[in-house]
Design a protein around this motif. Sequence first.
Motif, PDB file in Angstrom:
ATOM      1  N   UNK A  32       0.583  12.572  31.928  1.00  0.00           N
ATOM      2  CA  UNK A  32      -0.646  11.802  32.148  1.00  0.00           C
ATOM      3  C   UNK A  32      -0.686  10.658  31.143  1.00  0.00           C
ATOM      4  N   UNK A  33      -0.780   9.408  31.599  1.00  0.00           N
ATOM      5  CA  UNK A  33      -0.828   8.275  30.649  1.00  0.00           C
ATOM      6  C   UNK A  33      -2.019   8.395  29.703  1.00  0.00           C
ATOM      7  N   UNK A  34      -1.779   8.154  28.443  1.00  0.00           N
ATOM      8  CA  UNK A  34      -2.852   8.258  27.456  1.00  0.00           C
ATOM      9  C   UNK A  34      -3.785   7.055  27.476  1.00  0.00           C
ATOM     10  N   UNK A  35      -3.346   5.998  28.113  1.00  0.00           N
ATOM     11  CA  UNK A  35      -4.204   4.816  28.245  1.00  0.00           C
ATOM     12  C   UNK A  35      -3.765   4.045  29.491  1.00  0.00           C
ATOM     13  N   UNK A  36      -4.663   3.221  29.976  1.00  0.00           N
ATOM     14  CA  UNK A  36      -4.349   2.393  31.135  1.00  0.00           C
ATOM     15  C   UNK A  36      -4.663   3.085  32.453  1.00  0.00           C
ATOM     16  N   UNK A  37      -4.711   2.295  33.492  1.00  0.00           N
ATOM     17  CA  UNK A  37      -5.051   2.805  34.812  1.00  0.00           C
ATOM     18  C   UNK A  37      -3.924   3.592  35.460  1.00  0.00           C
ATOM     19  N   UNK A  38      -4.290   4.485  36.350  1.00  0.00           N
ATOM     20  CA  UNK A  38      -3.335   5.261  37.144  1.00  0.00           C
ATOM     21  C   UNK A  38      -4.087   5.871  38.318  1.00  0.00           C
ATOM     22  N   UNK A 108      -9.680  -1.805  35.024  1.00  0.00           N
ATOM     23  CA  UNK A 108     -10.351  -1.676  33.723  1.00  0.00           C
ATOM     24  C   UNK A 108      -9.765  -0.527  32.896  1.00  0.00           C
ATOM     25  N   UNK A 109      -8.722   0.134  33.442  1.00  0.00           N
ATOM     26  CA  UNK A 109      -8.026   1.160  32.669  1.00  0.00           C
ATOM     27  C   UNK A 109      -8.399   2.592  32.991  1.00  0.00           C
ATOM     28  N   UNK A 110      -9.112   2.821  34.090  1.00  0.00           N
ATOM     29  CA  UNK A 110      -9.521   4.175  34.464  1.00  0.00           C
ATOM     30  C   UNK A 110      -8.422   4.887  35.252  1.00  0.00           C
ATOM     31  N   UNK A 111      -8.488   6.228  35.264  1.00  0.00           N
ATOM     32  CA  UNK A 111      -7.678   7.032  36.166  1.00  0.00           C
ATOM     33  C   UNK A 111      -8.547   7.393  37.369  1.00  0.00           C
ATOM     34  N   UNK A 112      -8.062   7.062  38.551  1.00  0.00           N
ATOM     35  CA  UNK A 112      -8.771   7.366  39.793  1.00  0.00           C
ATOM     36  C   UNK A 112      -8.076   8.533  40.489  1.00  0.00           C
ATOM     37  N   UNK A 113      -8.863   9.538  40.875  1.00  0.00           N
ATOM     38  CA  UNK A 113      -8.319  10.710  41.553  1.00  0.00           C
ATOM     39  C   UNK A 113      -8.487  10.613  43.056  1.00  0.00           C
ATOM     40  N   UNK A 114      -7.394  10.871  43.791  1.00  0.00           N
ATOM     41  CA  UNK A 114      -7.398  10.751  45.248  1.00  0.00           C
ATOM     42  C   UNK A 114      -6.732  11.986  45.858  1.00  0.00           C
ATOM     43  N   UNK A 115      -7.325  12.491  46.938  1.00  0.00           N
ATOM     44  CA  UNK A 115      -6.693  13.534  47.746  1.00  0.00           C
ATOM     45  C   UNK A 115      -6.245  12.866  49.041  1.00  0.00           C
ATOM     46  N   UNK A 116      -4.985  12.432  49.123  1.00  0.00           N
ATOM     47  CA  UNK A 116      -4.550  11.603  50.258  1.00  0.00           C
ATOM     48  C   UNK A 116      -4.462  12.335  51.591  1.00  0.00           C
TER      49      UNK A 116
END
Length: 242
Positions: A32-38, A108-116
């Motif tokens: 899991x990236x410690x910073x930045x968007x994913x 803006x550097x958030x992690x977005x969760x998706x269930x594809x």
Amino acid sequence: MAELVYPPVIGVARTFFKALDIRFDIQGAENVPKRGGAVLVSNHIGYLDFIFTGFAARPAKRLVRFMAKESVFRHKVSGPLMRAMKHIPVDREQGEHAYQHALKALRSGEIIGVFPEATISQSFTLKSFKSGAARLAQEAGVPLLPVALWGTQRLWTKGQKRDFGRNHLPITIRVGETVHAEPGEYAASVTRRLRGRVQELLEAAQRAYPGVPRHEQDTWWQPAHLGGTAPTPAEAKALGAS
């Protein structure tokens, strides 16, 4: 801005699962990236999957903003909590608003969760993936983070009663290395690669899952191809259409 609601909600969930004596096996959280968007992408087999998927990001001290159907935000209890935790409502008839909301959060550097898969898989196998996660990642210029869950369906899933007894249920979570889109690669191609990676992680989670004594085993939660009595993918598709 301070997170006044999300951390306490996580604390309550951890206390609840500790009371149930849930046995967690999480591997790959270092991916899991410690910073930045994913864009975090997971299979979907139970109603509480967003909680368990979010747990995978906690060692990196990250909070995941999940995209969820709008009806959850209209509920008198879950709605205020979901909004306070900055999750993203999805109106399937007007999905562009949610897409742009998620895109802004990623940039803006958030992690977005998706269930594809969009909905819970009643066969507990991977359904086809929507391409939205890949498109989001490509447009925002961020990686995709594949995750697989196993065992969450035994707590609460579609068509089954909730089991919140102290049953010492194991939950297995596997986090893979990030997936990056190649320059100019079609979203459909990225989605196929991503689905293949989640499938590999799911199979690894299933292999690692503790055995259940035969006299205690109720095989409804096991997919048909592993000897269980869950609907086959074709049967599950028919159930969803009925």
